[in-house]
Design a protein around this motif. Sequence first.
Motif, PDB file in Angstrom:
ATOM      1  N   CYS A 155       9.769   3.006  -0.738  1.00 27.60           N
ATOM      2  CA  CYS A 155       8.827   1.893  -0.726  1.00 27.60           C
ATOM      3  C   CYS A 155       9.083   0.970  -1.906  1.00 27.60           C
ATOM      4  O   CYS A 155       9.193   1.431  -3.039  1.00 27.60           O
ATOM      5  N   ARG A 156       9.195  -0.310  -1.637  1.00 23.53           N
ATOM      6  CA  ARG A 156       9.509  -1.265  -2.694  1.00 23.53           C
ATOM      7  C   ARG A 156       8.371  -2.217  -3.011  1.00 23.53           C
ATOM      8  O   ARG A 156       8.512  -3.082  -3.862  1.00 23.53           O
ATOM      9  N   ALA A 157       7.235  -2.072  -2.328  1.00 19.37           N
ATOM     10  CA  ALA A 157       6.082  -2.935  -2.607  1.00 19.37           C
ATOM     11  C   ALA A 157       5.273  -2.341  -3.758  1.00 19.37           C
ATOM     12  O   ALA A 157       5.289  -1.136  -3.974  1.00 19.37           O
ATOM     13  N   ASP A 158       4.544  -3.200  -4.489  1.00 18.23           N
ATOM     14  CA  ASP A 158       3.690  -2.724  -5.586  1.00 18.23           C
ATOM     15  C   ASP A 158       2.446  -2.028  -5.046  1.00 18.23           C
ATOM     16  O   ASP A 158       1.902  -1.129  -5.678  1.00 18.23           O
ATOM     17  N   ALA A 159       1.980  -2.516  -3.908  1.00 18.41           N
ATOM     18  CA  ALA A 159       0.718  -2.020  -3.359  1.00 18.41           C
ATOM     19  C   ALA A 159       0.643  -2.367  -1.889  1.00 18.41           C
ATOM     20  O   ALA A 159       1.385  -3.226  -1.408  1.00 18.41           O
ATOM     21  N   GLY A 160      -0.240  -1.687  -1.157  1.00 13.77           N
ATOM     22  CA  GLY A 160      -0.407  -2.001   0.250  1.00 13.77           C
ATOM     23  C   GLY A 160      -1.266  -0.954   0.930  1.00 13.77           C
ATOM     24  O   GLY A 160      -1.950  -0.156   0.270  1.00 13.77           O
TER      25      GLY A 160
END
Lengths: 434, 169
Positions: free
Chosen positions: A104-109
Motif C-alpha cells: 500500500c502506497r497511500a498515507d490513509a484510506g
Amino acid sequence: MIKTNINLEEMSQKEAIEYLIESVRPEEGSIPASLLGDPKIYDIEHKKVFLKTWLFIGHESEIPNKNDFITRDVAGYSVILTRGADGEIRGLYNMCTHRGMKLCRADAGNKSSFTCPYHGFNFKNNGDCVGVPLQKDIYGEGFDKSGLGLHKVRIETYKGLIFGTWNDEAESLEDFLGDFKWYLDILVGRAEMEVVGPPQRFIIQSNWKIGADNFVGDSYHTMVTHGSIVKLGMVPSATYSKKGYQIHTSHGHGLNLGTPNPDFAFPEELKDEYKSNLTEEQFDVLSNLKNMIGNIFPNLSFLISHTKVKGQLISNTSVRLWRPVGVDKMEVITWFLVEKNASLDWKKRSRESFILTFSPSGIFEQDDTEVFTDITAAATGTMPLVKQLTFNYTMGLHRQPVGDFVGPGVVFDDKFTEANQRNFYRYWLDLMTT
Amino acid sequence: MSLEKMLATYEFEQWLYEEAKFLDDIDFDGWFNMLHPAISYQMPVRVNKEGIERPDYSLDMFAFDDDIELLKIRVDRLKTDYAWAEIPPSRTRRSVNNVRLIEYVPNEKAVVHSYLTIYRSRSTDIHHDLISGERQDEFTFVDGEWKLSKRVFIVDQTTLNTRNLAIFV
C-alpha cells in the motif's frame, strides 16, 4: 582507561559498546558529542533501541471507522495500521509475503483488503492471505494460503495513543509507560481528543536525539532561542520558562510542567469532562498548567502550549515524532490534537496557534531547527570522537528532588535542571549496553 | 485569447515578479503593501492518495493558515534580533512561471494560477533546498491597485525537505 586512539568504525559492536560504557556518564553529567554524529552508534541504536522499545505510530482518532487505515513507519519499516471489520486495530508489515513488494502506497484510506501490485496476491485487513491469482492452476489443489498471512507488528494503545514494537519480548506498553501515565492522562486522557487532519512532515538535518533532549528537559533554551516570542508579547517574560516542575520516571521518560497559570488554559465548558476523566490531583495540575513539554522514550515528544495570539489566550496540544532517517537526518512528524467536544471557535483558534507556533512554519519551531542542524554538523565525523568532546549536563546535579508533589516520579521544583536529560541518556545507555 | 486578457496576464506576471523581488530582497514592508487586508494565506499539507483521488491535499491541516494579523506577527518576529531561523537570512530565489489567468473582471477581481520554485541557500551550507508548487491566487482591485486577497500554495512534497518555513511561499 579510555582509549586515546578511538576508531569506532574498526571496532566490533562489542568493543563499541564497551567504549560507550566507559565514555557515556549521565550521572556525572558528561555525554560525548559523538553520540549525535557517529554512524556506528546510530547502527547499534537501531538494533538496541528502535527494534526493542515501543514506538509511537498514530492516534486512534486517525482510523475511527471500520476498514480505515493509515500507513506509518515503525523503526524504518512501513506498517499498515488498520481497524478491522471487528473494530480491532492491527499493525501489518507493508510487505507482500510472496515476493516482498510494498502493498500500500497511500498515507490513509478505507479498504478491507490490499492487493499486491506485483503478482496480485490479496490480503484481508486482518492480515490473512485471501487471494492468489490462478491459484489452482499454478500452485495445484493442495496449496495452503494460511501460512502466507502478513507479518504483524505488536500493537498496544494508551488513551488513544497507538504504539507498536517489533520486539515480541517487550514488556507491556502499560509497564513501559509506568508512572508516566499519570501525566499522559493530562496530556491526552483529559477529554476525548481527536487528531485534526494529516500529520505535518518535514526533514531536518539533525540527529533525532537532539529533538528528544530538547523536549525532555531543556526549558533553559527558551529564554534565548525563543527570545523573539517574548519580544512579541506572546509569552509573559524571558524567565517564565523556569517556573514549574521538572519530572522524570523510569524508562527515560520526562516532562516539564509550567505552572502556575492565573488563567485556565483549556475550554471552560469542558471542566466537567476533565473532572470525570482525571483524579482531583490531576485536575488541579491541569487547572494551573501554563505549558507541558516532554518526551516519551525514545522519540515521541509532546507539548501543551498556552500563548497569546491576536490579544487572546489560547492553548494547543500536539505530539511529534523525531523519526531517524540517518545519523544526521530526521523526519519530524507533528500531530495536532484537540478536544472533540470543544467549540468550533476553540478548535479553530487552537489549530491556528499550533500552526503559528509549532508547525514547519511555527515561529517557535523554526528557531529550534536552526540549533538542531548546527549541533549535528558540529558533532559529525571523526574529530569529536578522537578528541573526546563531551557536552556538559551537570545543571542541577547539586539539587534534591521535592517530596511533596502530587504526581509520581522524581520531581524538581523548577524547570532549570538537566536531570531529565541525564535520565534519558541513562536509559538509552542501559538499552545500548544490554 | 483576447488582447485584454493578454494584457491582464502580462500585468499579473509583472505583479508576481515584483512580489518575488520583494521577498528575495527581504523587503517585507514592500511585500506587505501588496497584500489585501482581508487576505487568506494558506499552504495545505499534501498527502499521498491511492490512485488519482483528488484533492490530494488536506482541507483541514496547513503549514500556513494566516490572515493579515498572523502574517504581521511573522514579519515583526523576523525583524527582532532573536529570529535565529533567519539569522543570517536565507538567500532565496523565487522563479514564477506558467502564469495562467483563470478569471478576470477588470478593475474588480482576478484569479491567477502560477508555478513557483524557490531555491533556498542557508549560511555556508553547500546544499540547497528546493520548494516547488502551484500558487492559486485571488486578487482584488483596491484604489487603482491589485492586492493579493487569497493564496493557496499547493506544495509538491508530502514531506517538506527544508528545515523550516521561516520564509514565505
